[in-house]
Design a protein around this motif. Structure first.
Motif, PDB file in Angstrom:
ATOM      1  N   THR A  21       0.823  -1.202   0.000  1.00 27.07           N
ATOM      2  CA  THR A  21       0.000   0.000   0.000  1.00 27.07           C
ATOM      3  C   THR A  21       0.862   1.260   0.000  1.00 27.07           C
ATOM      4  O   THR A  21       0.567   2.223  -0.714  1.00 27.07           O
ATOM      5  N   SER A  22       1.927   1.254   0.772  1.00 22.90           N
ATOM      6  CA  SER A  22       2.828   2.413   0.809  1.00 22.90           C
ATOM      7  C   SER A  22       3.505   2.632  -0.534  1.00 22.90           C
ATOM      8  O   SER A  22       3.598   3.764  -1.017  1.00 22.90           O
ATOM      9  N   ILE A  23       3.981   1.565  -1.151  1.00 20.54           N
ATOM     10  CA  ILE A  23       4.626   1.685  -2.459  1.00 20.54           C
ATOM     11  C   ILE A  23       3.637   2.208  -3.490  1.00 20.54           C
ATOM     12  O   ILE A  23       3.950   3.127  -4.255  1.00 20.54           O
ATOM     13  N   LEU A  24       2.445   1.643  -3.513  1.00 21.06           N
ATOM     14  CA  LEU A  24       1.437   2.097  -4.469  1.00 21.06           C
ATOM     15  C   LEU A  24       1.032   3.545  -4.230  1.00 21.06           C
ATOM     16  O   LEU A  24       0.776   4.294  -5.181  1.00 21.06           O
ATOM     17  N   PHE A  25       0.973   3.954  -2.971  1.00 22.51           N
ATOM     18  CA  PHE A  25       0.621   5.340  -2.660  1.00 22.51           C
ATOM     19  C   PHE A  25       1.619   6.304  -3.291  1.00 22.51           C
ATOM     20  O   PHE A  25       1.237   7.280  -3.940  1.00 22.51           O
ATOM     21  N   PHE A  26       2.913   6.045  -3.112  1.00 26.17           N
ATOM     22  CA  PHE A  26       3.917   6.970  -3.641  1.00 26.17           C
ATOM     23  C   PHE A  26       3.998   6.923  -5.164  1.00 26.17           C
ATOM     24  O   PHE A  26       4.204   7.951  -5.815  1.00 26.17           O
ATOM     25  N   ALA A  32       0.034  11.199 -10.266  1.00 24.08           N
ATOM     26  CA  ALA A  32      -0.970  12.265 -10.225  1.00 24.08           C
ATOM     27  C   ALA A  32      -0.333  13.642 -10.394  1.00 24.08           C
ATOM     28  O   ALA A  32      -0.858  14.503 -11.111  1.00 24.08           O
ATOM     29  N   ILE A  33       0.816  13.843  -9.767  1.00 23.91           N
ATOM     30  CA  ILE A  33       1.506  15.127  -9.894  1.00 23.91           C
ATOM     31  C   ILE A  33       1.955  15.343 -11.339  1.00 23.91           C
ATOM     32  O   ILE A  33       1.771  16.421 -11.911  1.00 23.91           O
ATOM     33  N   LEU A  34       2.532  14.305 -11.941  1.00 24.31           N
ATOM     34  CA  LEU A  34       2.980  14.433 -13.330  1.00 24.31           C
ATOM     35  C   LEU A  34       1.801  14.574 -14.290  1.00 24.31           C
ATOM     36  O   LEU A  34       1.907  15.281 -15.299  1.00 24.31           O
ATOM     37  N   SER A  35       0.687  13.924 -14.009  1.00 25.10           N
ATOM     38  CA  SER A  35      -0.492  14.057 -14.870  1.00 25.10           C
ATOM     39  C   SER A  35      -1.028  15.483 -14.867  1.00 25.10           C
ATOM     40  O   SER A  35      -1.631  15.929 -15.844  1.00 25.10           O
ATOM     41  N   ASP A  36      -0.825  16.192 -13.775  1.00 23.90           N
ATOM     42  CA  ASP A  36      -1.254  17.581 -13.712  1.00 23.90           C
ATOM     43  C   ASP A  36      -0.217  18.511 -14.341  1.00 23.90           C
ATOM     44  O   ASP A  36      -0.573  19.490 -15.001  1.00 23.90           O
TER      45      ASP A  36
END
Length: 127
Positions: A21-26, A32-36
């Motif tokens: 879960t931690s790996i997937l979160f990061f 998401a940041i790059l998509s923006d």
């Protein structure tokens, strides 16, 4: 009745779930940041939304090809290897985008276009 946190942390399945879960979160946060950031950056560098759309559509074409080819290549791959591949391609995508910022000050547009196409191809494979 609730279990104490120390009991949950001692459970090997729970610790594997938390690591995943931690790996997937990061990974998803970076995506998401790059998509923006990427569409705005490409529109500024390429000088318009038409060129940005054409370059971004290249990632969809590469992604379509990857969807046909990769299931045959990666049929016996574990989840761990897929996460490592996703992380490596995400880092590669970020690295190529960083290279475009270094080339952007040179004044020629075609190296930037080629680097953006490579970045979009990497993103198409990753995404």
């Amino acid at each position: 009745m609730r279990k104490p946190i120390s009991t949950l942390l001692a459970d090997p399945v729970w610790s594997k779930v938390m690591v995943l879960t931690s790996i997937l979160f990061f990974i998803l946060l970076a995506d998401a940041i790059l998509s923006d950031f990427v569409p705005v950056y490409m529109q500024n560098v390429l000088g318009g939304s038409l060129m940005m759309g054409l370059v971004m559509s290249f990632s969809s074409l590469v992604g379509l090809g990857a969807d046909f080819i990769f299931p045959q290549i990666l049929s016996g791959t574990t989840v761990r290897k897929l996460i490592v591949l996703a992380t490596v391609t995400g880092i590669l995508f970020s690295g190529v985008l960083f290279m475009t910022t270094l080339v952007a000050h040179g004044g020629q547009w075609w190296p930037i276009l080629l680097l953006l196409l490579v970045a979009m191809a990497t993103w198409g494979i990753y995404y």
